[in-house]
Design a protein around this motif. Sequence first.
Motif, PDB file in Angstrom:
ATOM      1  N   UNK A 193       0.867  -1.179   0.000  1.00 26.11           N
ATOM      2  CA  UNK A 193       0.000   0.000   0.000  1.00 26.11           C
ATOM      3  C   UNK A 193       0.902   1.227   0.000  1.00 26.11           C
ATOM      4  N   UNK A 194       0.849   2.041  -1.061  1.00 31.01           N
ATOM      5  CA  UNK A 194       1.724   3.211  -1.136  1.00 31.01           C
ATOM      6  C   UNK A 194       1.239   4.351  -0.236  1.00 31.01           C
ATOM      7  N   UNK A 195       2.105   4.768   0.683  1.00 26.79           N
ATOM      8  CA  UNK A 195       1.755   5.821   1.643  1.00 26.79           C
ATOM      9  C   UNK A 195       2.841   6.895   1.653  1.00 26.79           C
ATOM     10  N   UNK A 196       2.505   8.055   2.156  1.00 30.32           N
ATOM     11  CA  UNK A 196       3.482   9.145   2.237  1.00 30.32           C
ATOM     12  C   UNK A 196       4.194   9.170   3.584  1.00 30.32           C
ATOM     13  N   UNK A 197       3.532   8.682   4.633  1.00 30.94           N
ATOM     14  CA  UNK A 197       4.086   8.707   5.982  1.00 30.94           C
ATOM     15  C   UNK A 197       3.777   7.363   6.635  1.00 30.94           C
ATOM     16  N   UNK A 198       4.775   6.516   6.760  1.00 28.47           N
ATOM     17  CA  UNK A 198       4.557   5.163   7.275  1.00 28.47           C
ATOM     18  C   UNK A 198       4.037   5.153   8.711  1.00 28.47           C
ATOM     19  N   UNK A 199       4.534   6.028   9.551  1.00 31.42           N
ATOM     20  CA  UNK A 199       4.082   6.048  10.950  1.00 31.42           C
ATOM     21  C   UNK A 199       2.621   6.461  11.042  1.00 31.42           C
ATOM     22  N   UNK A 200       2.229   7.472  10.279  1.00 30.05           N
ATOM     23  CA  UNK A 200       0.827   7.894  10.280  1.00 30.05           C
ATOM     24  C   UNK A 200      -0.060   6.786   9.721  1.00 30.05           C
ATOM     25  N   UNK A 201       0.406   6.113   8.676  1.00 27.54           N
ATOM     26  CA  UNK A 201      -0.359   5.009   8.087  1.00 27.54           C
ATOM     27  C   UNK A 201      -0.476   3.851   9.068  1.00 27.54           C
ATOM     28  N   UNK A 202       0.617   3.539   9.772  1.00 28.24           N
ATOM     29  CA  UNK A 202       0.576   2.465  10.775  1.00 28.24           C
ATOM     30  C   UNK A 202      -0.462   2.788  11.845  1.00 28.24           C
ATOM     31  N   UNK A 203      -0.488   4.011  12.327  1.00 26.75           N
ATOM     32  CA  UNK A 203      -1.473   4.418  13.326  1.00 26.75           C
ATOM     33  C   UNK A 203      -2.884   4.273  12.775  1.00 26.75           C
ATOM     34  N   UNK A 204      -3.099   4.732  11.550  1.00 28.04           N
ATOM     35  CA  UNK A 204      -4.422   4.626  10.927  1.00 28.04           C
ATOM     36  C   UNK A 204      -4.870   3.173  10.828  1.00 28.04           C
ATOM     37  N   UNK A 205      -4.020   2.327  10.260  1.00 27.68           N
ATOM     38  CA  UNK A 205      -4.422   0.943  10.012  1.00 27.68           C
ATOM     39  C   UNK A 205      -4.553   0.117  11.299  1.00 27.68           C
ATOM     40  N   UNK A 206      -3.785   0.432  12.314  1.00 24.46           N
ATOM     41  CA  UNK A 206      -3.896  -0.341  13.554  1.00 24.46           C
ATOM     42  C   UNK A 206      -4.962   0.230  14.491  1.00 24.46           C
ATOM     43  N   UNK A 207      -5.018   1.546  14.659  1.00 26.56           N
ATOM     44  CA  UNK A 207      -5.938   2.136  15.627  1.00 26.56           C
ATOM     45  C   UNK A 207      -7.316   2.430  15.062  1.00 26.56           C
ATOM     46  N   UNK A 208      -7.403   2.813  13.793  1.00 23.87           N
ATOM     47  CA  UNK A 208      -8.705   3.162  13.236  1.00 23.87           C
ATOM     48  C   UNK A 208      -9.335   2.001  12.467  1.00 23.87           C
ATOM     49  N   UNK A 209      -8.555   1.350  11.613  1.00 23.31           N
ATOM     50  CA  UNK A 209      -9.104   0.229  10.858  1.00 23.31           C
ATOM     51  C   UNK A 209      -9.263  -0.992  11.770  1.00 23.31           C
ATOM     52  N   UNK A 210      -8.315  -1.195  12.691  1.00 22.79           N
ATOM     53  CA  UNK A 210      -8.401  -2.308  13.619  1.00 22.79           C
ATOM     54  C   UNK A 210      -7.500  -3.484  13.272  1.00 22.79           C
TER      55      UNK A 210
END
Length: 132
Positions: A9-26
């Motif tokens: 999954x192409x992202x601009x900020x890996x840390x922000x994406x990690x937070x999104x996918x773990x905390x928001x997506x679950x």
Amino acid sequence: MQRITVVSVPVSDQEAAKTFYTEQVGFKLITESRFGDELHWIQVGPADGEASLTLVTWFDSMPPGSLRGLVIDCADLQADYEAMRARGVRFLGPPEQQPGGVFAIFTDPDGNQISLRQAGSPAGEEQGLIRR
């Protein structure tokens, strides 16, 4: 060949994406490691899933936000949709019947679009929407 295990999954900020996918997506964090001086491997996925996502910044031909067409089956799409919305995940709309099943599409902070599909939902072919 047996199965697909990792999708980039192409992202601009890996840390922000990690937070999104773990905390928001679950999703759960599966693996996180550094290789080389600047590359960071972050792999996330459903707790009981076979396939997972790696959050990448290093493919020039995959700009952040360019992912489309990834489908994740859900045992209870409505419950997942409501839980993710409550955690701030943006959807393009509520779950709805489309060719291929019942879907709800969400976007990540970069604009990647991922579809949730109700597992076992009637496919378009069964409803006369897709003809072969």
